[in-house]
Enzyme design. Structure first.
Site, PDB file in Angstrom:
ATOM      1  N   CYS A 170       0.201  -1.703  -0.406  1.00  0.00           N
ATOM      2  CA  CYS A 170      -0.315   0.158  -0.318  1.00  0.00           C
ATOM      3  C   CYS A 170       0.776   1.173   0.275  1.00  0.00           C
ATOM      4  O   CYS A 170       0.457   2.440  -0.340  1.00  0.00           O
ATOM      5  CB  CYS A 170      -1.253  -0.355   1.166  1.00  0.00           C
ATOM      6  SG  CYS A 170      -1.919  -1.720   1.109  1.00  0.00           S
ATOM      7  N   HIS A 310      -2.668   8.001   5.962  1.00  0.00           N
ATOM      8  CA  HIS A 310      -2.864   7.010   5.992  1.00  0.00           C
ATOM      9  C   HIS A 310      -4.240   6.754   5.721  1.00  0.00           C
ATOM     10  O   HIS A 310      -5.143   6.414   4.959  1.00  0.00           O
ATOM     11  CB  HIS A 310      -1.906   5.890   6.108  1.00  0.00           C
ATOM     12  CG  HIS A 310      -2.232   4.775   5.095  1.00  0.00           C
ATOM     13  ND1 HIS A 310      -2.154   4.123   3.679  1.00  0.00           N
ATOM     14  CD2 HIS A 310      -2.813   3.496   6.144  1.00  0.00           C
ATOM     15  CE1 HIS A 310      -2.239   2.980   3.818  1.00  0.00           C
ATOM     16  NE2 HIS A 310      -2.868   2.249   4.343  1.00  0.00           N
TER      17      HIS A 310
END
Length: 420
Positions: A170, A310
């Site tokens: 990610c 995030h």
């Protein structure tokens, strides 16, 4: 010898809620969500049946039938994003030395969609243990090799310099842009086409996240299911998309009169060497990445005007990065507006880091902090200013974007308003 500076001069976005950077910015600056019931396949029986899908028709976006047949959905979105970025930059790549142009694309799961679709056909819906390869599309081998995605992007501009596919889970979208920056900075290239793409909304990916209960099961209210930093969050919402950028050495951009969105002033990554999915609560590794990126950018904690978190919407991650911000920025962490655009466009795995870079660059251009949607009930352990619900005008000069990925990857990037 002074260090080469690298600026963003073109942006292309394929995102949930709209194709193109303008539609993307309109969505996130308005605080609208693009999460909904999964329509790309029959999700009946899955624990999580919601996602942030792109209304993406490759033919309408200018790809030929042959290109559509050849490319997986992730590659299609990368090429469409790349074409928009090139047009936005005003560069004529045909006039550039091919060997001075580099390409770097990030992807966490590669051509998952195409591979799964082909397996279903070749195995007759899973009934045959020995698959019949004669039913496969001519370019099936390309789906097996994620580097075909970056090859397609390189062919788009005729790049003959270093070409790389970055796959770090990610954080891939941040790391791919960071890699391109370093290639230009070391003097190997003057221009880069960089970014990331992922199209993971497929049965196998949804099943994997179902198994570890990482995704939200709030299936009856998909538009408010992604709730980063909210007390009642229950996991992230899967997404898809791509963002691509034209990066240039500053003097190269200045000579042709380009108007940069931002300078990529700092980049750093760390690994926690701890657990495949677990995070230490103190946020040390992310804080170290932030510290290193700020040092490279020549910025102090007090210079940070906005943080793109995030912000996946899992309790572990939200608390981990909150601790990292406090550890790295000290008291300044309580003064800086933080936001998570995953609340609106979901979590597109390897692509999201680049999509968030686009959000940061556009925030610098418009001097607006995007909001965190669906944040109605703050988690007491997440006590920073997460810009709930409504965008905010602000004086932005330095923006920090962070990413966290399975395997312990932690990445930070510093973007600054380009200065002469």
């Amino acid at each position: 010898m002074s260090r080469r500076r690298i600026v963003i001069t073109g942006i292309g976005v394929v995102a949930p809620g709209g194709i193109g950077r303008k539609a993307f910015w309109d969505l996130i600056s308005a605080g609208r969500t693009a999460t909904r019931q999964i329509s790309l396949f029959d999700a009946t029986g899955f624990r999580s049946r919601i996602a942030a899908e792109c209304d993406f028709d490759p033919l309408l976006e200018g790809l030929s039938p042959q290109e559509v047949r050849r490319m997986d959905r992730a590659a299609q979105m990368a090429v469409v994003g790349a074409r928009e970025a090139v047009t936005d930059s005003g560069l004529t790549f045909e006039a550039l030395p091919p060997d001075r142009t580099t390409v770097s694309v990030g992807s966490a799961v590669g051509c998952t969609t195409g591979l799964e679709e082909e397996y279903v056909v070749l195995s007759d819906g899973g009934r045959q243990w020995l698959v019949d390869h004669t039913y496969g599309v001519p370019h099936l081998y390309g789906y097996m090799v994620p580097s075909t995605i970056v090859s397609e992007v390189a062919w788009t501009v005729g790049a003959e310099g270093p070409v790389a596919l970055i796959s770090t889970g990610c954080t891939s979208g941040l790391d791919a842009v960071g890699h391109a920056v370093e290639v230009i900075r070391e003097g190997t290239a003057d221009v880069a086409l960089a970014g990331a793409t992922d199209a993971p909304i497929s049965p196998i990916t949804v099943a994997c996240f179902d198994a570890i209960k990482a995704t939200s099961a709030r299936n009856d209210e998909p538009d408010s299911a992604s709730r980063p930093f909210d007390r009642y969050r229950d996991g992230f919402v899967l997404g898809e998309g791509a963002a691509m950028f034209v990066l240039e050495e500053y003097e190269h951009a200045r000579r042709r009169g380009a108007e940069p969105y931002a300078e990529v002033a700092g980049f750093a990554s760390r690994s926690n060497a701890f657990h495949m999915t677990g995070l230490r609560p103190d946020g040390r590794e992310m804080a170290e990445a932030i510290d290193a990126a700020l040092r490279q950018a020549g910025r102090a904690p007090g210079d940070v005007d906005h943080i793109n978190a995030h912000g996946s919407g899992t309790k572990q991650n939200d608390r981990h990065e909150t601790a990292a911000f406090k550890r790295s920025l000290g008291g300044r962490a309580y003064e800086v507006p933080v936001s998570s655009i995953k609340s609106m466009v979901g979590h597109s795995l390897g692509a999201i880091g680049s999509i968030e870079i686009a959000a940061c660059a556009l925030a610098l251009r418009h001097q607006v902090v995007p909001p965190t949607a669906n944040l109605h009930h703050a988690d007491p352990e997440c006590d920073l200013d997460y810009t709930p619900l409504v965008a905010r005008e602000a004086r932005l000069r330095t923006v920090l974007s962070v990413g966290s990925g399975f395997g312990g990857f932690q990445t930070a990037m510093v973007l600054t308003a380009e200065r002469s």
